[in-house]
Scaffold this motif. Structure first.
Motif, mmCIF file in Angstrom:
data_model
loop_
_atom_site.group_PDB
_atom_site.id
_atom_site.type_symbol
_atom_site.label_atom_id
_atom_site.label_comp_id
_atom_site.label_asym_id
_atom_site.label_seq_id
_atom_site.Cartn_x
_atom_site.Cartn_y
_atom_site.Cartn_z
ATOM 1 N N LEU A 14 4.181 -6.491 -4.953
ATOM 2 C CA LEU A 14 5.169 -5.899 -4.251
ATOM 3 C C LEU A 14 6.433 -6.586 -3.697
ATOM 4 O O LEU A 14 6.184 -7.447 -2.912
ATOM 5 N N CYS A 38 -1.853 2.754 -3.505
ATOM 6 C CA CYS A 38 -2.766 1.773 -3.985
ATOM 7 C C CYS A 38 -4.117 1.669 -3.447
ATOM 8 O O CYS A 38 -4.945 1.510 -4.010
ATOM 9 N N VAL A 46 3.625 3.134 -1.072
ATOM 10 C CA VAL A 46 2.999 2.353 -2.133
ATOM 11 C C VAL A 46 1.428 1.980 -1.523
ATOM 12 O O VAL A 46 0.618 1.886 -2.338
ATOM 13 N N VAL A 47 1.603 1.522 -0.283
ATOM 14 C CA VAL A 47 0.127 1.127 0.247
ATOM 15 C C VAL A 47 -0.773 2.185 0.100
ATOM 16 O O VAL A 47 -2.068 2.198 -0.334
ATOM 17 N N GLN A 60 -3.395 -5.739 -10.210
ATOM 18 C CA GLN A 60 -3.012 -6.006 -9.056
ATOM 19 C C GLN A 60 -1.352 -5.445 -8.909
ATOM 20 O O GLN A 60 -0.883 -5.562 -10.071
ATOM 21 N N ILE A 61 -1.003 -4.971 -7.953
ATOM 22 C CA ILE A 61 0.490 -4.568 -7.801
ATOM 23 C C ILE A 61 1.266 -5.732 -7.170
ATOM 24 O O ILE A 61 0.656 -6.308 -6.012
ATOM 25 N N SER A 66 -5.195 -3.430 -5.532
ATOM 26 C CA SER A 66 -4.943 -4.520 -4.501
ATOM 27 C C SER A 66 -3.347 -4.759 -4.541
ATOM 28 O O SER A 66 -2.449 -4.644 -5.748
ATOM 29 N N ILE A 67 -2.645 -5.335 -3.411
ATOM 30 C CA ILE A 67 -1.114 -5.671 -3.575
ATOM 31 C C ILE A 67 -1.076 -7.002 -3.003
ATOM 32 O O ILE A 67 -1.623 -7.616 -2.183
ATOM 33 N N ASN A 76 -3.593 -9.052 -0.400
ATOM 34 C CA ASN A 76 -3.425 -10.326 -1.076
ATOM 35 C C ASN A 76 -4.882 -11.048 -0.792
ATOM 36 O O ASN A 76 -4.970 -12.070 -0.454
#
Length: 479
Positions: free
Chosen positions: A96, A65, A61-62, A93-94, A71-72, A472
């Motif tokens: 997570l 993205c 996932v990282v 934004q995702i 961004s997460i 974040n």
């Protein structure tokens, strides 16, 4: 790196973690609990809420993205009180969510340790330890909804810090995914490891801005053989502070909780949570202490020691009366008094909230001077003060007068009250955030009050570990 997300990102995420575990708000999914913070102060928008099943899926996932310039926002139980776990308003934004990663991986009774995934509820971690006759002592009002990963990411405190320390002291090792999409496995269950920088301690309290905690090895303790709890009514906060000093001398390490509550929050409890308030009786003492004594000997020993302490305290006029719990249900009812205050506050109405810390020896002076400054300027304001006296952490909340309760007037009131409270905190060499963290709520205040050298170091660490700013962003670290 591209900067505009497209359908291929969502398609790749669905292929990676499974379609049911990628929630897109625009598709009619119920995403509200991931987008709205606990205090209902911040509501964001997200491109999607993604729920990986393990650390390897977090890695992918990282990487995805990063490729798409997205961004997460790592999220556990979303119980942050400072807006640290919800997305911004961009919809780009995702979120997570680590709630699927909720396994207890190992309990090592001989080593007094356990290893769990980050999405484990705190209550489940406590229960897994108790099943082995052991204790994981982190205790929070939100333990049924918060996760251990979030507890560590915010360095949660709670009601037993004076005996066992914050979440940092209860963690032996971590596993985390870096902003570069690598797994750092630091899950060693060691009490001593002096082999380089303390990366574990750097990630704990970083609020998801430096890495994504995916698992942790936790410190356990033998379960006490006896516990005795009392509600103690004191004539003043200074008397409660002196009672604390006496309790430390008398009970030593057996003193496992010492919570203080002013009369007004207990009045709110009687009004809005009467069942929770039933253990208070008719007393209207200015301050009430919730004290817990734990014994490695027996229940009778715990009671005898506590009764002896209270006899001395009464003779020295540190308390006016006290009620000792007769059994387990009464102990739980006493804790319900303390833990229900935030609910009563919420029902009562908007509060300007502060999670401050000053030296315990200064708390009585701090409360008296701060209350005087606030009421001199806003005589109709009401102060809700309670918290962890033994470690110097108070929840010092202020309800605005009616004419300041809405719109621009409320914003002005909050800004000016914050200035009064935080200036006083600075005068006593305290902290603007003792256990809740910085998040979005206190980020600009931190920038104004943190020494320049400290801010430079914080920004340098963030840049080194997250050069693209995908973890974040906009939280904790001042711009």
């Amino acid at each position: 790196m591209t900067t505009v997300p497209d359908a291929s990102l969502l398609s790749s995420l669905r292929q990676l973690v499974g379609t049911p575990h990628v929630l897109v708000p625009d598709d009619g999914n119920d995403c509200e609990r991931h987008l709205l913070d606990w205090r209902k102060r911040y509501r964001g928008q997200a491109l999607a809420i993604v729920k990986p099943a393990n650390a390897h899926e977090v890695v992918e996932v990282v990487k995805l993205c990063t490729q798409h310039g997205i961004s997460i926002v790592p999220q556990g139980g979303n119980t942050s009180l400072v807006g640290g776990s919800v997305p911004d308003s961009s919809g780009q934004q995702i979120v997570l969510s680590l709630t699927r990663m909720n396994r207890v991986l190992q309990v090592d009774s001989a080593n007094l340790s356990m290893t769990v995934e980050a999405g484990c509820l705190l209550a489940d971690v406590q229960a897994a330890a108790a099943h082995e006759g052991l204790l994981f002592p982190l205790r929070l009002a939100s333990e049924g909804t918060c996760t251990i990963g979030g507890n560590l990411a915010t360095n949660a405190g709670g009601t037993q810090v004076l005996r066992y320390g914050t979440a940092r002291e209860l963690c032996l090792g971590l596993e985390a995914v870096t902003a570069q999409g690598e797994i750092w496995n630091g899950l060693k269950a060691l009490r001593k490891d002096n082999s380089g920088y303390a990366l574990r301690d750097l990630l704990i309290g970083s609020e998801g801005t430096l890495g994504i905690i995916t698992a942790a090895t936790l410190r356990l303790y033998p379960k006490p053989r006896g516990t005795c709890t009392a509600l103690i009514h004191c004539p003043s906060l200074l008397a409660a502070t002196r009672l604390l000093e006496r309790s430390r001398r008398h009970l030593d390490a057996g003193l496992t909780a010492f919570e203080v509550m002013a009369a007004f929050p207990l009045a709110l409890l009687r009004r809005h949570e009467p069942e929770a308030a039933r253990m208070l009786g008719d007393t209207r003492a200015p301050w009430t202490v919730l004290l817990e004594h734990s014994s490695s000997d027996s229940e009778d020993h715990a009671r005898e020691r506590l009764e002896s302490l209270l006899t001395e305290a009464h003779e020295q006029r540190e308390c006016v009366d006290a009620v000792i719990a007769a059994n387990g249900p009464q102990q739980q009812a006493m804790w319900l008094v303390r833990e229900s205050i935030p609910l009563a506050e919420r029902t009562e109405g908007l509060m300007v909230k502060h999670d401050i810390g000053v030296p315990t020896s200064s708390i009585s002076d701090f409360v008296e001077r701060t209350e005087g400054a606030i009421l001199q300027r806003w005589p109709e304001a009401r102060i809700v003060c309670f918290g962890h006296l033994a470690d110097g952490n108070l929840h010092y909340n202020v309800q605005p007068p009616a004419e300041y309760a809405h719109g621009d007037a409320l914003q002005t009131f909050e800004r000016e009250v914050n200035t009064v409270v935080f200036d006083m905190v600075d005068a006593y060499q305290g902290t603007i955030s003792a256990e809740h963290g910085i998040g979005l709520l206190r980020r600009e205040e931190l920038a104004r009050r943190k020494p320049a050298a400290a801010l430079t170091m914080m920004r340098s660490i963030k840049q080194a570990l997250d050069p693209h700013g995908i973890l974040n962003p906009g939280r904790t670290v001042p711009n």
